[in-house]
Design a protein around this motif. Structure first.
Motif, PDB file in Angstrom:
ATOM      1  N   SER A  59      -8.415  61.592   5.805  1.00 26.50           N
ATOM      2  CA  SER A  59      -7.121  61.313   5.179  1.00 26.50           C
ATOM      3  C   SER A  59      -5.970  62.055   5.850  1.00 26.50           C
ATOM      4  CB  SER A  59      -7.173  61.644   3.684  1.00 26.50           C
ATOM      5  OG  SER A  59      -8.036  60.741   3.017  1.00 26.50           O
ATOM      6  N   ALA A  85      -4.741  59.887   8.517  1.00 28.37           N
ATOM      7  CA  ALA A  85      -3.898  58.807   7.987  1.00 28.37           C
ATOM      8  C   ALA A  85      -2.486  59.316   7.702  1.00 28.37           C
ATOM      9  CB  ALA A  85      -4.524  58.231   6.721  1.00 28.37           C
ATOM     10  N   SER A 103      -9.023  50.945   4.278  1.00 30.66           N
ATOM     11  CA  SER A 103      -9.787  51.729   5.246  1.00 30.66           C
ATOM     12  C   SER A 103     -10.224  50.915   6.455  1.00 30.66           C
ATOM     13  CB  SER A 103     -11.021  52.334   4.570  1.00 30.66           C
ATOM     14  OG  SER A 103     -11.851  51.313   4.029  1.00 30.66           O
ATOM     15  N   PHE A 162      -8.017  51.126   9.744  1.00 32.92           N
ATOM     16  CA  PHE A 162      -7.902  52.362  10.521  1.00 32.92           C
ATOM     17  C   PHE A 162      -9.060  52.448  11.511  1.00 32.92           C
ATOM     18  CE2 PHE A 162      -5.575  53.435   6.670  1.00 32.92           C
ATOM     19  CZ  PHE A 162      -4.482  54.147   7.155  1.00 32.92           C
ATOM     20  N   LEU A 171      -3.759  52.724  13.389  1.00 27.99           N
ATOM     21  CA  LEU A 171      -3.667  51.745  12.303  1.00 27.99           C
ATOM     22  C   LEU A 171      -3.419  50.387  12.932  1.00 27.99           C
ATOM     23  CD1 LEU A 171      -3.541  51.070   9.289  1.00 27.99           C
ATOM     24  CD2 LEU A 171      -1.127  51.720   9.305  1.00 27.99           C
ATOM     25  N   PHE A 190      -2.040  53.418   0.128  1.00 26.46           N
ATOM     26  CA  PHE A 190      -3.185  54.162   0.662  1.00 26.46           C
ATOM     27  C   PHE A 190      -3.967  54.846  -0.459  1.00 26.46           C
ATOM     28  CE2 PHE A 190      -5.014  58.113   2.407  1.00 26.46           C
ATOM     29  CZ  PHE A 190      -5.828  57.580   3.405  1.00 26.46           C
TER      30      PHE A 190
END
Length: 334
Positions: A120, A123, A204, A207, A220, A238
């Motif tokens: 995460s 991200a 998910s 990614f 991404l 997200f």
């Protein structure tokens, strides 16, 4: 995206198009392999001497752009090329001979699947890099994001008047009314936010996490539905559980949620208080949850009508049915 989509074998057609267009120096159909497909696009891996590529074939537009959809996504990727966290686009053709929809050719990014429990922070870094890109004024704008998503949700609910799940429709219309009340509360709040380029579909599966020499990096992909809006739309999408449970069984706990938002603030250099960002993101989560359930309701109808969808994913349909069975539980947060 999901690799199990039911598709005709287009390997030969993709090979012929890529070779005859001069887009890549392929020598045989063995240089082309089906990679993955989502609900509106399919992707083919192209092995080429000067670098591996992805050919993306479009089958529809969630933004109502029709045949312009693939060019729109190409332009988004061009704007994002400087970010270093998205695939670089090479060329686009909205009306290719021998293929069922517009196509674009882009960089292939190898890597592993995304893991919410461990990735995460990556991200958060991706979102920070994307949101600092200068916004393209030609993109679709959502200055009033809650109202815009509520309108989109209503159009999904009402797309098929003959839809047999009448009780689900009634429940969704009730949720829509609640989100409209949120829109009144949120309008001025988000009007103060900068308009940034947001992806709006950050599950998910979109990614890619680097391995080996690329460890510590992530990207991404899938930019078909990008718009200019508040950064909180990506952050909320997200975090919301309809996203995290789409391909996994993960749900963010309070501590993990705040860690993600804190990392985003550090990576983006924003001086906004964590409490304020958290409150705005939570509001967007409630709105995005309505959109997710509305899309499931619409897509259920298409999945159960032969010939109504070009792309079909069995795992997607299973999740659609899961969400529709649990509308009350999922919607408790709205």
């Amino acid at each position: 995206m999901a690799a199990e989509a039911s598709l005709p074998d287009r390997r030969e057609a993709v090979f012929v198009f890529v070779r005859e267009s001069g887009w890549a120096d392929v020598s045989s159909p063995a240089d082309v392999t089906f990679l993955a497909a989502g609900e509106y696009n399919e992707n083919w891996f192209v092995r080429a001497p000067h670098g591996d590529l992805v050919l993306r074939i479009n089958h529809g537009s969630q933004l109502g752009l029709g045949e312009r959809q693939i060019v729109y996504e190409f332009n988004v990727l061009q704007a994002l090329a400087q970010s270093g966290v998205t695939p670089r686009p090479h060329v686009v053709e909205p009306a290719p001979r021998g293929l069922p929809g517009g196509v674009l050719l882009m960089e292939y990014l190898p890597g592993r699947a995304f893991d919410y429990a461990t990735d995460s922070d990556l991200a958060a870094r991706i979102f920070a890099r994307v949101h600092e890109v200068a916004p393209n004024p030609e993109l679709v704008r959502q200055p009033d994001p809650v109202a815009a998503i509520a309108d989109e949700s209503l159009s999904l609910i009402e797309r098929y008047p003959e839809h047999p799940l009448r009780e689900k429709r009634t429940a969704l219309l009730g949720l829509h009314a609640r989100v409209l009340r949120l829109a009144e509360e949120a309008r001025e709040l988000f009007a103060r936010d900068a308009q940034v380029l947001v992806n709006t579909e950050v599950n998910s599966g979109n990614f890619i996490v680097g391995e080996g020499e690329r460890q510590g990096r992530a990207w991404l992909v899938d930019w078909e539905k990008a718009v200019l809006s508040t950064r909180c739309q990506d952050l909320g999408h997200f975090l919301v559980r309809t996203t995290t449970r789409w391909k996994t069984d993960y749900t963010f706990g309070p501590d993990e949620r705040l860690r993600f938002l804190t990392t985003y603030l550090v990576e983006s250099g924003l001086e906004e208080p964590l409490e304020e960002l958290d409150a705005k993101v939570a509001l967007m989560e409630r709105t995005i949850l309505l959109r997710a359930l509305s899309w499931c309701y619409m897509a259920w109808h298409e999945y159960t009508r032969p010939g109504s969808r070009a792309l079909r994913n069995p795992s997607t349909f299973a999740r659609i049915e899961d969400y529709l069975r649990d509308i009350d539980g999922l919607a408790a947060a709205i």
